[in-house]
Enzyme design. Structure first.
Site, PDB file in Angstrom:
ATOM      1  N   CYS A   2       0.823  -1.210   0.000  1.00  8.92           N
ATOM      2  CA  CYS A   2       0.000   0.000   0.000  1.00  8.92           C
ATOM      3  C   CYS A   2       0.862   1.266   0.000  1.00  8.92           C
ATOM      4  O   CYS A   2       1.965   1.265   0.530  1.00  8.92           O
ATOM      5  CB  CYS A   2      -0.868   0.040   1.238  1.00  8.92           C
ATOM      6  SG  CYS A   2      -1.853  -1.429   1.480  1.00  8.92           S
ATOM      7  N   ARG A  27       5.094   0.086  -5.998  1.00  9.22           N
ATOM      8  CA  ARG A  27       5.045  -0.705  -4.765  1.00  9.22           C
ATOM      9  C   ARG A  27       4.146  -1.932  -4.909  1.00  9.22           C
ATOM     10  O   ARG A  27       4.206  -2.834  -4.082  1.00  9.22           O
ATOM     11  CB  ARG A  27       4.526   0.161  -3.613  1.00  9.22           C
ATOM     12  CG  ARG A  27       5.480   1.276  -3.220  1.00  9.22           C
ATOM     13  CD  ARG A  27       4.812   2.252  -2.290  1.00  9.22           C
ATOM     14  NE  ARG A  27       4.564   1.733  -0.976  1.00  9.22           N
ATOM     15  CZ  ARG A  27       5.260   2.037   0.108  1.00  9.22           C
ATOM     16  NH1 ARG A  27       6.285   2.844   0.010  1.00  9.22           N
ATOM     17  NH2 ARG A  27       4.949   1.549   1.283  1.00  9.22           N
ATOM     18  N   TRP A  74      -3.040  -2.685  -1.400  1.00  7.91           N
ATOM     19  CA  TRP A  74      -2.621  -4.067  -1.703  1.00  7.91           C
ATOM     20  C   TRP A  74      -3.356  -4.916  -0.679  1.00  7.91           C
ATOM     21  O   TRP A  74      -3.082  -4.842   0.517  1.00  7.91           O
ATOM     22  CB  TRP A  74      -1.111  -4.182  -1.547  1.00  7.91           C
ATOM     23  CG  TRP A  74      -0.528  -5.491  -1.966  1.00  7.91           C
ATOM     24  CD1 TRP A  74      -0.209  -5.882  -3.239  1.00  7.91           C
ATOM     25  CD2 TRP A  74      -0.170  -6.590  -1.114  1.00  7.91           C
ATOM     26  NE1 TRP A  74       0.323  -7.151  -3.219  1.00  7.91           N
ATOM     27  CE2 TRP A  74       0.351  -7.610  -1.930  1.00  7.91           C
ATOM     28  CE3 TRP A  74      -0.248  -6.804   0.252  1.00  7.91           C
ATOM     29  CZ2 TRP A  74       0.804  -8.813  -1.439  1.00  7.91           C
ATOM     30  CZ3 TRP A  74       0.197  -8.020   0.762  1.00  7.91           C
ATOM     31  CH2 TRP A  74       0.716  -9.007  -0.085  1.00  7.91           C
ATOM     32  N   ASN A 100      -1.774   2.186   5.824  1.00 11.49           N
ATOM     33  CA  ASN A 100      -0.904   1.060   5.446  1.00 11.49           C
ATOM     34  C   ASN A 100      -0.635   0.252   6.694  1.00 11.49           C
ATOM     35  O   ASN A 100      -0.436   0.827   7.764  1.00 11.49           O
ATOM     36  CB  ASN A 100       0.456   1.558   4.944  1.00 11.49           C
ATOM     37  CG  ASN A 100       0.365   2.241   3.609  1.00 11.49           C
ATOM     38  OD1 ASN A 100      -0.690   2.297   3.011  1.00 11.49           O
ATOM     39  ND2 ASN A 100       1.482   2.785   3.161  1.00 11.49           N
ATOM     40  N   GLY A 101      -0.563  -1.058   6.579  1.00 10.44           N
ATOM     41  CA  GLY A 101      -0.251  -1.898   7.741  1.00 10.44           C
ATOM     42  C   GLY A 101      -1.418  -2.812   8.068  1.00 10.44           C
ATOM     43  O   GLY A 101      -2.332  -2.985   7.246  1.00 10.44           O
ATOM     44  N   GLU A 483      18.142 -17.389  -7.781  1.00 10.67           N
ATOM     45  CA  GLU A 483      17.774 -16.008  -8.095  1.00 10.67           C
ATOM     46  C   GLU A 483      17.222 -15.921  -9.525  1.00 10.67           C
ATOM     47  O   GLU A 483      16.227 -15.221  -9.772  1.00 10.67           O
ATOM     48  CB  GLU A 483      19.002 -15.091  -7.906  1.00 10.67           C
ATOM     49  CG  GLU A 483      18.804 -13.632  -8.290  1.00 10.67           C
ATOM     50  CD  GLU A 483      17.668 -12.933  -7.562  1.00 10.67           C
ATOM     51  OE1 GLU A 483      17.132 -13.460  -6.588  1.00 10.67           O
ATOM     52  OE2 GLU A 483      17.283 -11.839  -8.019  1.00 10.67           O
ATOM     53  N   LYS A 487      13.357 -14.676 -10.542  1.00 12.39           N
ATOM     54  CA  LYS A 487      13.040 -13.607 -11.492  1.00 12.39           C
ATOM     55  C   LYS A 487      12.011 -14.086 -12.508  1.00 12.39           C
ATOM     56  O   LYS A 487      11.076 -13.370 -12.848  1.00 12.39           O
ATOM     57  CB  LYS A 487      14.306 -13.121 -12.237  1.00 12.39           C
ATOM     58  CG  LYS A 487      15.323 -12.369 -11.440  1.00 12.39           C
ATOM     59  CD  LYS A 487      14.929 -10.960 -11.056  1.00 12.39           C
ATOM     60  CE  LYS A 487      14.279 -10.917  -9.716  1.00 12.39           C
ATOM     61  NZ  LYS A 487      15.123 -10.652  -8.552  1.00 12.39           N
ATOM     62  N   GLU A 490       8.517 -14.564 -10.807  1.00 11.89           N
ATOM     63  CA  GLU A 490       7.899 -13.299 -10.427  1.00 11.89           C
ATOM     64  C   GLU A 490       7.250 -12.594 -11.605  1.00 11.89           C
ATOM     65  O   GLU A 490       6.150 -12.064 -11.477  1.00 11.89           O
ATOM     66  CB  GLU A 490       8.969 -12.335  -9.884  1.00 11.89           C
ATOM     67  CG  GLU A 490       9.381 -12.566  -8.472  1.00 11.89           C
ATOM     68  CD  GLU A 490      10.331 -11.468  -8.011  1.00 11.89           C
ATOM     69  OE1 GLU A 490       9.970 -10.750  -7.091  1.00 11.89           O
ATOM     70  OE2 GLU A 490      11.432 -11.337  -8.582  1.00 11.89           O
ATOM     71  N   HIS A 506      19.080 -36.402  -6.606  1.00 12.19           N
ATOM     72  CA  HIS A 506      18.385 -36.899  -5.411  1.00 12.19           C
ATOM     73  C   HIS A 506      16.875 -36.698  -5.507  1.00 12.19           C
ATOM     74  O   HIS A 506      16.175 -36.825  -4.515  1.00 12.19           O
ATOM     75  CB  HIS A 506      18.932 -36.221  -4.157  1.00 12.19           C
ATOM     76  CG  HIS A 506      20.380 -36.519  -3.927  1.00 12.19           C
ATOM     77  ND1 HIS A 506      20.828 -37.755  -3.520  1.00 12.19           N
ATOM     78  CD2 HIS A 506      21.488 -35.753  -4.095  1.00 12.19           C
ATOM     79  CE1 HIS A 506      22.150 -37.738  -3.429  1.00 12.19           C
ATOM     80  NE2 HIS A 506      22.567 -36.526  -3.782  1.00 12.19           N
ATOM     81  N   LYS A 605       6.528  -4.140  -3.896  1.00 10.54           N
ATOM     82  CA  LYS A 605       7.963  -3.802  -3.885  1.00 10.54           C
ATOM     83  C   LYS A 605       8.532  -3.899  -2.483  1.00 10.54           C
ATOM     84  O   LYS A 605       9.610  -4.429  -2.269  1.00 10.54           O
ATOM     85  CB  LYS A 605       8.166  -2.391  -4.445  1.00 10.54           C
ATOM     86  CG  LYS A 605       9.615  -1.944  -4.482  1.00 10.54           C
ATOM     87  CD  LYS A 605      10.409  -2.775  -5.473  1.00 10.54           C
ATOM     88  CE  LYS A 605      11.877  -2.441  -5.494  1.00 10.54           C
ATOM     89  NZ  LYS A 605      12.661  -3.540  -6.090  1.00 10.54           N
TER      90      LYS A 605
END
Ligand code: M6R
Length: 610
Positions: A2, A27, A74, A100-101, A483, A487, A490, A506, A605
């Site tokens: 948010c 964000r 969000w 926000n929160g 990584e 990417k 996402e 394995h 973000k």
């Protein structure tokens, strides 16, 4: 996550708020709304989806006025919908809040408020704040005091902006666990959840601390604690300018930020390397130099991409600084019983400096007596302020939700830290010099990789049809594989899994067939032969292989179907170069699938909730 923007001054508030909301889009959000103080009370507009949809919605409404607040949401409590979009209001429509929160005791408060006649219009936790203010105002007839009284009843986290038709030309802002920054102009003041939406208007800013609230009018501001103590703290000058947060000719922030890699390395190194002495000077660590020299153990905590940087850091520090290192997800750390004492150094890595999981892990480590060191990109962020000492990344603002250039800078800082700690312990002058020299060579080597961008783009065309991919790496590039896979997941929503090359046999090898290609880190390093064997095992099961290899390697092409070459460097620094083709590959795959790499679905973000 948010975002909040608020304005009070002489200009029309709406264009400033919409512009701010656009700048907060990075964000991650699912809906947006505004509330503007007009001459006939507060008017609102809300829309699910992009800020552009909200702007369109505003066109048909008379939202003239010189004070207002805006929010990008969000979803946490209640699905993305117009009724759940902020700003929320009370029963009398006199108080509007952007939050926000997470309010942890909202259910309990909602029940209490419902019993005394309040009706709720949304499913959010945030709406209780507006009703609590409404209730408190009846007794205090003072907005500042009403907000203060409401906040004392909340448990959880908030970054908050409030306006009221009963006290126009005034914004109240408050912070507990979710950042709030105040911006100061001439006859106008601003509030926001981070500095980026304010940079076009002012660079003079003040970050609120937890438990503080601010009252803004066009001419003045006051900051006080929830216990009503006046806070006297001077504003700071934010160095970033607004242009740095533009795309600068690139089609996406993601691409721009990948291409900034070489500059980022230079900026992260600037003034920190003493190449001849094989030393790294890290000013932010001076206060803990004795602790660093004598520490028995290091624990690195981080999330997501920063976690992958931490894994590379573990290998660097153990091999070259000779100190035991463990890496842990920040989100796990505080829920178990980590064994920590005053001889433990905890390193927290975070681009945003606001990740709730990392922040809480830092607090836990400090409670247990560890010295906490931060590797943070955002100057003045909560983590930067809470750690005992730290090193800033100097990567500049990273706007794309995909962390790319910040990762590069995190690895460079970890290499500097390895020299810094290593030279205090067992590292010889010649090894220190060698790493320092190689670090300086990296920018031009990285530029060379960009020459392969066209080739990587055409490979992405070929691979975009697959629904699954395996990323394989070992030793220093074990984390690079994870990584690279992160990417791809996402941004392109292709299912990609990282796997340690040795671990493949394995279990993972069962998945390999012609529909399941592999991206393999096959550099000419100490695990090269092992990687070539793994590639052959995949080929024997009809899996397609795209290898990242060292320039001049003639052998790898015999086994892999596709190869991208990168320049040779020290093995410990190779992840800094090897990740670049993976970042570009993920970017182009995303475009091939007609998706927006800057704003992937469901992601934020900075993840400011646990
Ligand atoms: O701001 P932080 O570095 O603490 O963020 C940690 C993760 O949320 C972040 O790296 C995330 O995984 C990125 N979206 C990766 O691209």
């Amino acid at each position: 996550m948010c975002g909040i923007i608020g304005y009070v001054g002489k200009k029309e508030a709406l264009p400033i708020i919409l512009d701010g909301l656009h700048r907060l889009e990075y964000r991650g959000y699912d809906s947006a709304g505004v509330a503007v103080q007009s001459s006939v009370g507060i008017k609102t507009a809300r829309a699910v989806g992009k800020v552009a949809a909200l702007a369109e919605r505003c066109e048909g409404k008379s939202l003239a006025g010189t004070a207002g607040i805006g929010h990008t949401r969000w979803a946490t409590h209640g699905k993305p919908s117009e009724k759940n979009t902020h700003p929320h209001t009370d029963c009398t429509k006199s108080f509007f809040i952007a939050h926000n929160g997470i309010i942890e005791n909202f259910q309990e408060l909602k029940e209490q408020l419902s019993k005394i006649g309040h009706t709720f219009k949304s499913e959010t936790d945030s709406e209780v704040i507006a009703h609590l203010i409404e209730d408190a105002y009846k007794k205090t007839l003072n907005l500042e005091q009403a907000v203060q009284s409401a906040l004392r009843k909340l448990r959880g986290t908030y970054g908050l902006a409030v306006i009221s038709s009963l006290e126009p030309e005034r914004i109240i802002a408050a912070r507990m666990g979710s950042p709030i920054v105040i911006g100061f102009g001439e006859g106008e003041n601003f509030v926001a959840s981070d500095a980026s939406p304010l940079l076009s208007y002012t660079r003079t800013m003040l970050y609120l601390e937890d438990g503080e609230m601010a009252t803004l009018t066009p001419q003045a501001h006051t900051v006080r604690t929830l216990n009503d103590k006046i806070v006297m703290r001077s504003a700071e000058m934010i160095e970033w300018d607004a242009n740095k947060i533009q795309k600068g000719g690139f089609s996406h922030f993601t691409l721009k930020e990948i291409m900034e890699g070489p500059k980022v390395i230079e900026n992260t190194l600037r003034g920190r390397l003493i190449a001849e002495g094989g030393l790294a000077r890290l000013g932010g660590l001076q206060t803990i130099s004795e602790k660093l020299r004598t520490a028995k153990r290091i624990i690195i905590i981080a999330c997501g991409t920063a976690f992958h940087a931490a894994q590379v850091g573990e290998y660097m520090l153990e091999e070259y600084a000779g100190i035991p290192v463990e890496v842990e997800f920040a989100s796990e750390f505080r829920y178990r019983k980590p064994i920590i004492n005053s001889e433990t150094i905890v390193i927290a890595i975070s681009q945003s400096g606001e990740t709730a999981d990392t922040l809480e892990a830092i607090r836990e480590a400090k409670r247990k007596g560890a010295t906490v060191l931060g590797i943070v990109n955002i100057v003045g962020s909560t983590i930067a302020r809470e750690v005992d000492a730290g090193v800033y990344n100097h990567a500049g603002p990273e706007v794309s939700v995909l962390s790319t250039k910040a990762y590069i800078s995190q690895l460079v800082v970890l290499a500097l830290l390895t020299i810094h700690i290593g030279r205090e312990r067992q590292m010889s002058l010649s090894v220190g010099r060698r790493i320092a020299k190689e670090l300086q060579e990296l920018p031009k080597k990285m530029e060379k990789i960009f020459e392969s961008a066209k080739n990587i783009k055409s490979l992405a065309k070929k691979y975009a049809k697959y629904e699954h991919m395996l990323y394989l790496g070992r030793k220093y590039n074990f984390a690079t594989a994870f990584e690279g896979a992160l990417k791809v997941k996402e941004a392109s929503y292709i299912h990609a899994e990282g796997c340690g090359a040795g671990e493949m046999k394995h279990g993972f090898i069962a998945m390999i067939d012609k529909e399941f290609p592999t991206v393999a880190m096959a550099l000419q390093d100490s695990v090269y032969d092992k990687m070539l064997s793994n590639i052959q095992e995949i080929k024997a099961r009809s899996g397609r292989v795209f290898a990242i290899a060292t320039e001049g390697d003639k052998k790898v092409a015999k086994f892999a179907d596709d190869v991208v070459f990168i320049p040779q460097t020290l093995e410990m620094l190779s992840p800094i170069l090897a990740v670049i083709p993976l970042q570009l590959f993920a970017y182009y795959l995303t475009l091939e699938r007609n998706l927006d790499p800057d704003r992937p679905r469901n992601l934020a973000k900075s993840v400011t909730v646990e």
